[in-house]
Every structure is written in structure tokens, then in C-alpha cells.
Design an enzyme around this catalytic site. Sequence first.
Site, short mmCIF file in Angstrom:
data_model
loop_
_atom_site.label_atom_id
_atom_site.label_comp_id
_atom_site.label_asym_id
_atom_site.label_seq_id
_atom_site.Cartn_x
_atom_site.Cartn_y
_atom_site.Cartn_z
N ASP A 31 0.85 -1.19 0.00
CA ASP A 31 0.00 0.00 0.00
C ASP A 31 0.89 1.23 0.00
O ASP A 31 2.01 1.20 0.50
CB ASP A 31 -0.91 0.02 1.23
CG ASP A 31 -2.22 0.75 0.98
OD1 ASP A 31 -2.18 1.96 0.71
OD2 ASP A 31 -3.29 0.11 1.05
N PHE A 80 -6.37 -4.76 -5.38
CA PHE A 80 -7.32 -3.74 -4.95
C PHE A 80 -6.80 -2.31 -5.19
O PHE A 80 -7.48 -1.35 -4.85
CB PHE A 80 -7.59 -3.85 -3.44
CG PHE A 80 -8.26 -5.11 -3.02
CD1 PHE A 80 -9.57 -5.39 -3.39
CD2 PHE A 80 -7.60 -6.03 -2.21
CE1 PHE A 80 -10.20 -6.55 -2.97
CE2 PHE A 80 -8.23 -7.19 -1.78
CZ PHE A 80 -9.54 -7.45 -2.17
N LYS A 84 -11.20 5.08 -6.72
CA LYS A 84 -12.55 4.54 -6.91
C LYS A 84 -13.67 5.57 -6.91
O LYS A 84 -14.84 5.19 -6.87
CB LYS A 84 -12.84 3.50 -5.84
CG LYS A 84 -12.84 4.06 -4.41
CD LYS A 84 -13.27 3.00 -3.40
CE LYS A 84 -13.39 3.59 -2.02
NZ LYS A 84 -13.95 2.63 -1.05
N SER A 124 -15.77 -3.53 -11.32
CA SER A 124 -16.87 -2.71 -10.82
C SER A 124 -18.10 -2.85 -11.71
O SER A 124 -17.98 -3.09 -12.92
CB SER A 124 -16.42 -1.24 -10.80
OG SER A 124 -17.52 -0.36 -10.67
N TYR A 149 -13.54 6.39 -14.19
CA TYR A 149 -13.36 5.27 -13.26
C TYR A 149 -13.87 3.98 -13.89
O TYR A 149 -13.17 2.96 -13.95
CB TYR A 149 -14.08 5.55 -11.94
CG TYR A 149 -14.20 4.31 -11.09
CD1 TYR A 149 -13.07 3.74 -10.50
CD2 TYR A 149 -15.43 3.68 -10.89
CE1 TYR A 149 -13.17 2.58 -9.74
CE2 TYR A 149 -15.54 2.53 -10.13
CZ TYR A 149 -14.41 1.98 -9.56
OH TYR A 149 -14.52 0.83 -8.82
N LYS A 153 -11.77 0.47 -15.34
CA LYS A 153 -12.05 -0.93 -15.00
C LYS A 153 -12.35 -1.74 -16.27
O LYS A 153 -11.95 -2.90 -16.41
CB LYS A 153 -13.21 -1.01 -14.02
CG LYS A 153 -12.90 -0.43 -12.64
CD LYS A 153 -11.79 -1.21 -11.95
CE LYS A 153 -11.56 -0.75 -10.53
NZ LYS A 153 -10.47 -1.50 -9.86
N LEU A 200 -21.28 7.47 -0.56
CA LEU A 200 -22.45 7.83 0.24
C LEU A 200 -22.32 7.51 1.72
O LEU A 200 -22.50 8.38 2.57
CB LEU A 200 -23.70 7.14 -0.34
CG LEU A 200 -25.01 7.35 0.43
CD1 LEU A 200 -25.40 8.83 0.45
CD2 LEU A 200 -26.12 6.50 -0.17
N VAL A 217 -27.40 15.24 -1.61
CA VAL A 217 -28.02 14.20 -2.41
C VAL A 217 -28.00 14.67 -3.85
O VAL A 217 -28.68 15.63 -4.21
CB VAL A 217 -29.47 13.92 -1.95
CG1 VAL A 217 -30.12 12.87 -2.86
CG2 VAL A 217 -29.48 13.45 -0.50
N ARG A 293 -24.50 14.61 -10.38
CA ARG A 293 -23.07 14.56 -10.68
C ARG A 293 -22.85 13.99 -12.07
O ARG A 293 -23.53 13.04 -12.48
CB ARG A 293 -22.33 13.68 -9.67
CG ARG A 293 -22.23 14.24 -8.28
CD ARG A 293 -21.39 13.35 -7.39
NE ARG A 293 -21.93 11.99 -7.31
CZ ARG A 293 -21.45 11.06 -6.49
NH1 ARG A 293 -20.45 11.34 -5.70
NH2 ARG A 293 -22.00 9.85 -6.47
N GLY A 295 -21.52 11.67 -14.74
CA GLY A 295 -21.07 10.29 -14.70
C GLY A 295 -21.97 9.35 -13.93
O GLY A 295 -21.82 8.13 -14.02
#
Length: 334
Positions: A31, A80, A84, A124, A149, A153, A200, A217, A293, A295
Site C-alpha cells: 500500500d 485492490f 474509486k 466494478s 473510473y 475498469k 455515500l 443528495v 453529478r 457520470g
Amino acid sequence: MKVFVTGCCGYIGSHTCVELLEHGYEVIGLDNFSNSKRDVLDKIKEITGKEIKFYEGDMINKELLEKIFSENEINSVIDFAAFKSVGDSVSKPIEYYINNVSTVLVLISVMKKFNVKSLIFSSSATVYGEPKTFPITEEALIGGTTNPYGTSKLFVEKILNDLYNSDNEWKICIFRYFNPIGAHKSGLIGENPNGIPANLMPYICKVANQELECLNVFGNDYDTPDGTGVRDYIHIMDLAKAHVNGLNKLDNCSKGLFIYNLGTGKGYSVLEIVKTFEKVNNVKIPYKIAPRRSGDIATCYASADKALKELNWKTEFTLEDMCKDAYNFIQKNS
């Protein structure tokens, strides 16, 4: 069996390391702490009584990876190490493609050099773009991604398909995650991103803990029951357990490329999450409606039937569990 885990101190990586250690695997971890914290290593040890053999650095560093592979007889790799955030990727596409795609090219080149050909890749649900039918099966069309993003993937999935087609001695498992939330029941590890959360649940938790004033939101005019985005939320420990099942799958086959959705098969809206969180934790979450947003899509939830059939994996935790465990982590670590 020795497993090399990249991004081992991140949200999904740390919980998976706990599961691996508790199932008898030896874990070698990497990491760079770009979105994680060093004390996670101590907390993993506190939970399991076992240590990760840890290296600090970037996966783009080929010399470092070669050092890790030369010093350890690695059997499998779980990757991983990716950025993200959907929203962040729209404003920082170059950083996302370097970190999420170029690093994988370095990783698989080193794996090939050391003849380690067993890999679980964390993909994803965003690779499905804007799906037309629900629940989403693994046979649904991929592509048409709506953000860098998701595209990163998608690119890696294509790279891994090409890799397998060129050399079918590889054993590759691609997991398409939906929306992991929650935390380990101990409250020692959970989702605690650096800076303002992009996802979220950690944002809700920080509002509940009065670290942030209110929840934004993003959009209430989607074609959903209450106008807010619907997602398939899965408890992080259910997700982590799938990786143990995935390693068992790869360990018991001679070759193959396998793709699985990891989700619950049920969609919840943003406001449903907020209301459930308020109910189970007896707190109020003030929120305001903000513009959509770039995307984001309206709805996304999985069919996980294939994972049940081929991996003997299914989710066990409820949405209430997810909300309780997420808040428990924040309360114990604020």
C-alpha cells in the site's frame, strides 16, 4: 498458501485481509497510503492475531514488485490498488488511468516473469455503463461507461481477457463489485477515506458524527421511486468473504477466466439508505438536494446467481446491519 494483496490497507483490501488471515492464508501486502492509513495494519493484527508481511510503495514501481515477488513464494494475487471515486475520476481522468490501468500492466508483467498466474481483479458494476434491464447479469453488455473510473475498469477487463487468450495457463477471476458499505463488527476497521468522502455511506457517517454539516443528495429527478439514485449496497464483510471463495475456485482449477457480480440483488435509493440509517442508529441526517453529478446513472443492481452457483457465495448481512456497522466504526474512531 501465500497471497499478495495490493491496496491491502484500503477499505476493501483491509477487510479481505482479515478474512484471508482468519482462513489460514499468509498475506503479503502492498500500500502507498494515498487513501488509507498505516494504523490499519495494527488493527488487522488486533482482530486476527496475525500479521501481514507489509511493503510500502506504489504498484507502478516495477523494481519494488520484483523485489516482493523474489522475496516471497507467492501463489496468488488480489489487486485492490485503484482509485474509486466516480466524481473524482471525471475531473482527474489522467490520474485515474495511470493509477488504475498502468499499474495493472506492471503487475501482470511481473507476475508473468515470476510465473505467478493466479489473479483476482477487483472490477466494478460501472463497466455495464447504463444498463437496460435489471437485475444485471454477467452476460449483460459492457461498455458505454459514463465516467473514467468505469472506463479504467473496463480497460483492465479487456487487458485481462487478451492476456488469457494469449496464454490460457492463467487463472483469472474478475469480481464486479456493486456498492460495498458497512464495517467489521469489531469497529476497528471500516471506510474512512482521506479528505471529504466521495461515497455515500462514509459521508452519511460523518454527518451523523457532526463532522460535516449535511449530506448532499446528487439529483432527485432520476427515474426511480423517489427520484434519487438506486444502487445495490453490499456489506463489506460479505464482499470480503467472496475473495476467499474466489481463491478456492482458482486453487481448484487448472485454467480459466471467470467473471462474477458481487451484490445482493436488491436496489436501495439514496433516501432509503438515509432513512434506514436514521432508524437503526437513532440519529438525524440533514440533507439537501444538489445537482446531478456527471457520470452518475439512475439505477444499478445485480444478479448474483452465478456467484451462488459457481462459488457457493451469497450475502448474509442486511441493510440494517450495514448501517449499524458503518456508524459503529465511525463512533469508535472519531
